[in-house]
Design a protein around this motif. Sequence first.
Motif, PDB file in Angstrom:
ATOM      1  N   GLN A 208       0.841  -1.193   0.000  1.00  0.00           N
ATOM      2  CA  GLN A 208       0.000   0.000   0.000  1.00  0.00           C
ATOM      3  C   GLN A 208       0.877   1.244   0.000  1.00  0.00           C
ATOM      4  O   GLN A 208       1.927   1.277   0.646  1.00  0.00           O
ATOM      5  N   VAL A 209       0.412   2.255  -0.709  1.00  0.00           N
ATOM      6  CA  VAL A 209       1.057   3.562  -0.711  1.00  0.00           C
ATOM      7  C   VAL A 209       0.044   4.569  -0.171  1.00  0.00           C
ATOM      8  O   VAL A 209      -1.126   4.533  -0.540  1.00  0.00           O
ATOM      9  N   VAL A 210       0.517   5.431   0.729  1.00  0.00           N
ATOM     10  CA  VAL A 210      -0.352   6.474   1.279  1.00  0.00           C
ATOM     11  C   VAL A 210       0.225   7.824   0.857  1.00  0.00           C
ATOM     12  O   VAL A 210       1.366   8.144   1.194  1.00  0.00           O
ATOM     13  N   LEU A 211      -0.558   8.593   0.126  1.00  0.00           N
ATOM     14  CA  LEU A 211      -0.091   9.898  -0.374  1.00  0.00           C
ATOM     15  C   LEU A 211      -0.471  11.002   0.596  1.00  0.00           C
ATOM     16  O   LEU A 211      -1.655  11.291   0.797  1.00  0.00           O
ATOM     17  N   CYS A 212       0.554  11.636   1.184  1.00  0.00           N
ATOM     18  CA  CYS A 212       0.312  12.747   2.112  1.00  0.00           C
ATOM     19  C   CYS A 212       1.206  13.911   1.680  1.00  0.00           C
ATOM     20  O   CYS A 212       1.956  14.470   2.473  1.00  0.00           O
ATOM     21  N   THR A 213       1.141  14.269   0.405  1.00  0.00           N
ATOM     22  CA  THR A 213       2.082  15.236  -0.160  1.00  0.00           C
ATOM     23  C   THR A 213       1.526  16.655  -0.181  1.00  0.00           C
ATOM     24  O   THR A 213       2.047  17.511  -0.899  1.00  0.00           O
ATOM     25  N   GLY A 214       0.485  16.913   0.600  1.00  0.00           N
ATOM     26  CA  GLY A 214      -0.069  18.271   0.608  1.00  0.00           C
ATOM     27  C   GLY A 214      -0.540  18.656  -0.782  1.00  0.00           C
ATOM     28  O   GLY A 214      -1.359  17.963  -1.390  1.00  0.00           O
TER      29      GLY A 214
END
Length: 386
Positions: A208-214
Amino acid sequence: MRIMPPEEGTPLADVIVVGAGIIGLTTAWRLVERGWDVTVYDPAPASGATRAAAGMLAPASEIVWGQPSLYPLMVESARRYADLVERLVPGRAADVGYLPTETLVVAFDHADRAALDELTALQASLGLRAVRVSSLAARRLESALAPGIAGGVSLPDDHQIDPRALCAALLEVLGDRVIRSEVAGILREEDITTGVRLADGAEHRSGQVVLCTGLTSLPGVPSLALRPVYGDILRLEPSRGTRPLLTRTVRGLVRGRPVYLVPRRDGSLVVGATTREDDDPRPSTEGVHRLLDDAWRLVPGVLDTRLVETMTRARPGTPDDIPLVGRLDPGLVVSTGYFRHGILLAPLGSKVTADLVDRAPVDPVTLATLDPHRFDRPHPTAGGAP
Ligand SMILES: Cc1cc2nc3c(=O)[nH]c(=O)nc-3n(C[C@H](O)[C@H](O)[C@H](O)COP(=O)(O)OP(=O)(O)OC[C@H]3O[C@@H](n4cnc5c(N)ncnc54)[C@H](O)[C@@H]3O)c2cc1C
């Protein structure tokens, strides 16, 4: 550590979190707490919007008309803060600047007082605690306030934290799980995300990848309804031989303009913030002038301080000011769009995001409110009666 899902009997793959702002860090920390093997990638952790944030945890004073879906999230997240802090830094809440003390909101003149009264009525109608205070009572609480202010409101449930100290604590706990590298894109197989490709070309696979890049979007990820809303913010320090000006967060309205002054435990004062959508990442001269002018009108001693930092960052804004949190494909979860409330919403946002990774049940109303695809849907009245 890897844990075994009972139904499948194979090791759970690890999780990659992209972005180490307040959202990526709190999410990664929760996932580690739950036993996941987590890697976080960010070339410059905690240097985005999170670095600028004042750290007000303000469900009451941030209420605005017409956002009925947002305030329950803010209230719920504020309620979870004490627990997050206690689990992260047991018995050391002061180390992350967590101050569960009231916020004072003051009015500069009588028109501002009237506007504040309207806001107080809204807060009361939503069950939020707000206590009117006279000018004299406000000045008894904070002696640095200007004698001419037109009274105020005490908000017992609006607290504060130091986002830089909070991120430092999270980075310490996460240790070498945080890798200072930029992610250039995601890897996909048959429309399912399977990992990330770093800027140096290295590929890392994960379940899984979680994108938290604003605000940053990555190639291969569906475009999200985000826009930059710039904010200028200042840090002041007391001049030599003078004492800190304030003991609690003071917010104010000055001729209709909002301003806040947040005292840090080192004696410095955070003064913010402008709200601009002019796409210019440099500090606005007019903005800095107005912030100082408005802060000075409420707290004249501001002019005796030293200006030690002027910073501008973009808040990740969405069309309805509500974050975008949800699953984009079986291997990809997104958690962004926290706009002006990312510090306040971190406990709730990181929990929902970790629940999505865990495939744990999430309250359906919350999921629908945060749905990153909600702006793709046709409006209910589209094509209907005029
Ligand atoms: C002036 C100002 C004052 C604020 N005050 C408050 C406040 O008092 N209270 C409150 O609740 N909120 C406040 N906010 C809002 C809050 O700061 C944001 O909502 C929050 O910081 C968003 O956090 P984030 O982790 O989503 O984004 P960010 O903090 O921007 O983090 C995103 C991270 O992703 C990383 N990244 C980007 N692209 C890549 C890539 N390709 N590969 C790897 N990493 C990448 C970046 O380096 C960055 O570290 C304020 C914001 C501003 C600008």
